[in-house]
Design an enzyme around this catalytic site. Structure first.
Site, PDB file in Angstrom:
ATOM      1  N   LYS A  61       0.813  -1.222   0.000  1.00  0.00           N
ATOM      2  CA  LYS A  61       0.000   0.000   0.000  1.00  0.00           C
ATOM      3  C   LYS A  61       0.844   1.268   0.000  1.00  0.00           C
ATOM      4  CE  LYS A  61      -4.272  -1.872   1.667  1.00  0.00           C
ATOM      5  NZ  LYS A  61      -5.567  -1.569   2.240  1.00  0.00           N
TER       6      LYS A  61
ATOM      7  N   GLU B 139      -2.654   6.971   8.391  1.00  0.00           N
ATOM      8  CA  GLU B 139      -3.177   8.101   7.632  1.00  0.00           C
ATOM      9  C   GLU B 139      -4.336   8.734   8.389  1.00  0.00           C
ATOM     10  OE1 GLU B 139      -3.862   6.133   3.834  1.00  0.00           O
ATOM     11  OE2 GLU B 139      -5.941   5.754   4.331  1.00  0.00           O
TER      12      GLU B 139
ATOM     13  N   HIS C 142     -15.728  -2.241   7.239  1.00  0.00           N
ATOM     14  CA  HIS C 142     -14.812  -2.011   6.116  1.00  0.00           C
ATOM     15  C   HIS C 142     -14.875  -3.096   5.048  1.00  0.00           C
ATOM     16  CE1 HIS C 142     -13.397   1.175   8.561  1.00  0.00           C
ATOM     17  NE2 HIS C 142     -12.821   0.384   9.442  1.00  0.00           N
TER      18      HIS C 142
ATOM     19  N   LYS D 254     -17.186  -4.786   1.924  1.00  0.00           N
ATOM     20  CA  LYS D 254     -18.318  -4.438   1.068  1.00  0.00           C
ATOM     21  C   LYS D 254     -19.463  -5.444   1.210  1.00  0.00           C
ATOM     22  CE  LYS D 254     -14.818  -2.648  -2.003  1.00  0.00           C
ATOM     23  NZ  LYS D 254     -13.898  -3.012  -3.097  1.00  0.00           N
TER      24      LYS D 254
END
Ligand code: ADP
Length: 461
Positions: free
Chosen positions: A121, A205, A240, A242
């Protein structure tokens, strides 16, 4: 471009995606070779293929499908000239792609260097920065201590999110709302990363509040031609992951939609991407969008893009791997300016998770199975039939139910009707929960964010 006709293709996967690939191959006149673990001896994907072989002797049920050498051995012994990895398992494994190439077997997917870049990532993020795509403020590379995380929190403010560098499937992520929570979250995120992905590296982040998850489907050929097939909205997530996907997104506005799709193409052009891939973004309520990751493979929810565009993504993947250009017969994806979408498509992931028992995966024999159907309905199933035995070894996806109609409302009505038409006995499924989701007023309004499910208690039965 030089073409190499694929005659025999090995599907390095199981369940619904293996069957999906099998169907595409059959339509293309390609003979299919399935692999199976000993636990999957009576799995449906085995019988859908023209031939099937046991792999991963002595390995556990998951590792069997990750056993590169065993799979390559089967491929060579049975004169396979291409391998389609599906999603999950080895689909993003650069070593596997390389091994295929070394053996002269076509890997239906991007080049191994794309898998290396996008599997990490931090490296993916760097690629996005280089292509001038907005990224969420973050540490860039891995962080090596709690203090580094706290320093990030001081500079950028809370909440923040700690993510596994090798993460996937919504796992290995921890949201931290204040400095007090950092120690525990860091310890948990690193240990979960180590346990699940084999490497404890994490990065940090800024956590965006109430974003939407918007992703763009990309197709690229060997000549460097790249198009997008518009976007999917995958904001309906539980923890998180789907649950329900919609294409195209609603309420994004033409300009934002255009900018996001173009950003995705720009990124993929910058790395000279090949074959099918998806660029994922988070979009804030005020309309800023940020890159999160690239999935360099076919995705679970590719079905809804196929429904709205009429383009067969899996067949195209195979033809691109044979050397066909995007616009060449028989791929025939139109030029970008001519790619149109029809109405809306919705996909529900019907799983064997029990909503009345904290979504615990259920196992056992399906004693009765009947599905819906009709105009504008598509079913992509794995081991979904009367008499099938659901084992505890693999993910709990049973059948993907997709609907397509001229308006979102009619696609949603069709979805509700079909969910209600299912009769599945002997095993618990998440259908009662999906019924609550697709008739919820906020879902029908079309502007839900990734926190919709987790903050809407009435959805839980
Ligand atoms: P994975 O590879 O595990 O699927 P992603 O990076 O694609 O992980 O993120 C999965 C989901 O996690 C996103 O769709 C979103 O709901 C949530 N998420 C990830 N990063 C952030 C963030 N910085 N802020 C808010 N939500 C996030």
């Amino acid at each position: 471009m030089l073409k190499q006709k694929i005659k025999r293709l090995l599907i390095a996967n199981r369940g619904e995606i293996a069957i999906r690939i099998c169907r595409a191959c059959t339509e293309l006149g390609i003979r299919t070779v399935a692999i199976y673990s000993k636990e999957d001896i009576s799995s449906y994907h085995r019988y859908k293929a023209d031939e099937s072989y046991l792999v991963g002797r002595g390995k556990n049920p998951i590792e069997a499908y990750l056993d590169i050498e065993s799979i390559i051995e089967v491929a060579k012994a049975h004169h396979v000239d291409a391998i389609h990895p599906g999603y999950g398992f080895l689909s993003e494994n650069a070593d596997f792609a390389r091994r295929c190439t070394e053996e002269g077997i076509i890997f239906v997917g991007p080049k191994s260097e794309h898998l290396t870049t996008f599997g990490d990532k931090a490296a993916a993020r760097e690629a996005a920065v280089n292509a001038a795509i907005p990224v969420i403020p973050g540490s860039g590379g891995p962080v090596s201590s709690v203090d580094e995380v706290k320093a990030f929190g001081r500079t950028h403010g809370y909440p923040i999110i700690i993510k596994a560098v090798l993460g996937g499937g919504g796992r290995g992520m921890r949201i931290v709302r204040s400095a007090q929570g950092v120690d525990e979250a860091y310890a948990r995120a690193t240990s979960e990363a180590k346990q699940t992905f084999g490497k404890e590296d994490v990065y940090v982040e800024k956590y965006l509040d109430h974003p939407r998850h918007i992703e763009v489907q990309i197709m690229a050929d060997q000549s460097g031609e790249i198009v997008h097939l518009y976007e999917r909205d995958c904001s309906v997530q539980r923890r998180h992951q789907k649950v329900v996907e919609v294409a195209p997104s609603r309420g994004l506005g033409e300009k934002l939609r255009h900018d996001i799709c173009n950003a995705a193409v720009r990124l993929m052009k910058s790395v000279n991407y090949l074959n099918a891939g998806t660029v994922e973004f988070l979009v804030t309520p005020s309309g800023e969008f940020y890159f999160i990751e690239v999935n360099p493979r076919v995705q679970v929810e590719h079905t809804i893009t196929e429904l709205i565009t009429g383009i067969d993504i899996v067949s195209s993947q195979i033809l691109i791997a044979e050397g066909y250009g995007l616009h060449e017969d028989p791929v025939l994806i139109p030029e970008q300016k001519d790619i149109r979408t029809y109405g809306y498509a919705i996909q529900c992931r019907v799983t064997t998770e029990d909503p009345s028992n904290q979504f615990m995966p259920d196992t056992g024999k399906i004693v009765a199975y009947r599905s819906g159907g009709g105009f504008g309905v598509r079913l992509d199933a794995g081991n979904a039939y009367t008499g099938s035995v659901i084992t505890p070894y693999y993910d709990s996806l049973l059948v993907k139910l997709s609907t397509n109609a001229r308006t979102f409302k009619s696609a949603a009505v069709k979805m509700l009707r079909n969910l209600k038409e299912f009769r599945i006995r002997g095993i618990k499924t998440n259908i009662p929960f999906l019924i609550n989701v697709v008739q919820h007023p906020e879902f029908l309004e079309g502007n839900v964010s990734t926190t919709f499910i987790d903050t809407t208690p009435e959805l839980f039965v």
